[in-house]
Design a protein around this motif. Sequence first.
Motif, mmCIF file in Angstrom:
data_model
loop_
_atom_site.group_PDB
_atom_site.id
_atom_site.type_symbol
_atom_site.label_atom_id
_atom_site.label_comp_id
_atom_site.label_asym_id
_atom_site.label_seq_id
_atom_site.Cartn_x
_atom_site.Cartn_y
_atom_site.Cartn_z
ATOM 1 N N THR A 42 10.186 37.726 68.651
ATOM 2 C CA THR A 42 9.164 38.712 68.314
ATOM 3 C C THR A 42 9.792 40.037 67.869
ATOM 4 N N ASN A 43 9.286 40.582 66.766
ATOM 5 C CA ASN A 43 9.746 41.860 66.215
ATOM 6 C C ASN A 43 11.170 41.771 65.663
ATOM 7 N N LYS A 44 11.590 40.566 65.273
ATOM 8 C CA LYS A 44 12.932 40.409 64.709
ATOM 9 C C LYS A 44 12.998 41.123 63.357
ATOM 10 N N PRO A 45 14.187 41.584 62.953
ATOM 11 C CA PRO A 45 14.331 42.202 61.634
ATOM 12 C C PRO A 45 13.973 41.212 60.534
ATOM 13 N N VAL A 46 13.374 41.694 59.479
ATOM 14 C CA VAL A 46 13.058 40.844 58.341
ATOM 15 C C VAL A 46 14.342 40.202 57.815
ATOM 16 N N GLY A 47 14.311 38.896 57.617
ATOM 17 C CA GLY A 47 15.487 38.195 57.111
ATOM 18 C C GLY A 47 16.442 37.702 58.167
ATOM 19 N N ARG A 48 16.175 38.002 59.438
ATOM 20 C CA ARG A 48 17.065 37.531 60.503
ATOM 21 C C ARG A 48 16.997 36.016 60.615
ATOM 22 N N VAL A 49 18.144 35.385 60.754
ATOM 23 C CA VAL A 49 18.231 33.940 60.923
ATOM 24 C C VAL A 49 18.911 33.660 62.258
ATOM 25 N N GLY A 50 18.314 32.802 63.054
ATOM 26 C CA GLY A 50 18.872 32.465 64.355
ATOM 27 C C GLY A 50 19.694 31.193 64.326
ATOM 28 N N ASP A 51 19.809 30.563 65.493
ATOM 29 C CA ASP A 51 20.670 29.387 65.626
ATOM 30 C C ASP A 51 19.980 28.087 65.263
ATOM 31 N N SER A 52 18.635 28.081 65.267
ATOM 32 C CA SER A 52 17.919 26.816 65.086
ATOM 33 C C SER A 52 18.270 26.082 63.793
ATOM 34 N N PRO A 53 18.473 26.789 62.662
ATOM 35 C CA PRO A 53 18.834 26.062 61.446
ATOM 36 C C PRO A 53 20.344 25.910 61.253
ATOM 37 N N ILE A 54 21.119 26.342 62.237
ATOM 38 C CA ILE A 54 22.579 26.291 62.115
ATOM 39 C C ILE A 54 23.111 25.050 62.823
#
Length: 316
Positions: A198-210
């Motif tokens: 929630t409230n992540k910076p626009v364009g932030r990518v996490g671990d789920s697609p890595i």
Amino acid sequence: MTNIALAIHGGCGTLPKAEMTDAEWAQARADLAASLRAGWAILAKGGTAVDAVEAAVRVMEDSPHFNAGHGSAFNADGEHELDVSIMDGATLAAGALCGVKRIKNPVSAAKALMRRGDPLLLAGAAGDAFADHEGLDMVENEYFSTERRRKNLSSMKIRELVGTASEASEAEKHGTVGAVARDVQGHLAAATSTGGYTNKPVGRVGDSPIIGAGTYARDGRCAVSGTGKGEYFIRYCVGHEIASLIAYKGLSLKQATDTALAELTAHKIGAGLVAIDADGAIVAPYNSEGMYRGWVTPDGLVHVATHGDVEMAGQA
């Protein structure tokens, strides 16, 4: 069929029990059970682990109770950017999307991309365009919104203003869904889907697609899907680390997952995962207040849980 296995998680961002009604908790558990039944139905008919994890994740993407698909978290601009991946342990083929905004079931787009073979990962508008071209169900971004996620966004923006964002609960911040499976052929697969935090910076990518971080599957070793602070799952390559501990140190699945989770716990990072080994053994460790999770035992019994207690939800 004794060798088939399936486990799921709906994120370690589980709400405190008092924050939902008994009816809402019952519905969340029912959706976990429905996810397990969808995946198990495929495995029980001799279907592939890849198809099983896709089916299980789709059910959770369609539920408003989990931070994936409908019910995804908002970014700082009040939009939804979704991340997803799927991996076939038999071939190490994988497909992943990040920052997509219009795909109703991102996990199916990830599988379609995996089947295509190249590229492995597409970002943003390119991922949406690929899914549209494949004829998958497309929606407006607003489809993913729920009132609970709006309240989460308001809460996090207030915390940001007063400097207490780091004190937010896992439920306010994170949430992910995932599934791992072993099919009758002994092949493994894993899939993970999320709206991020929630409230992540626009364009932030996490671990789920890595691949190797939040998602990893490799025959003969294990299949893993993680949930928690994605930046740390990426730094520690958690999925691949667990597989390596099994392969190179000879650890059991439980020993390997406990070792990996302990490193995150040492950094006070809320985290959890589900994993299956080559023989179909299942673990679902977490270090937060709760984790939506479930699995099916070899006798076909469905087990689901949100906090400490595990309940049986009938036959798969």
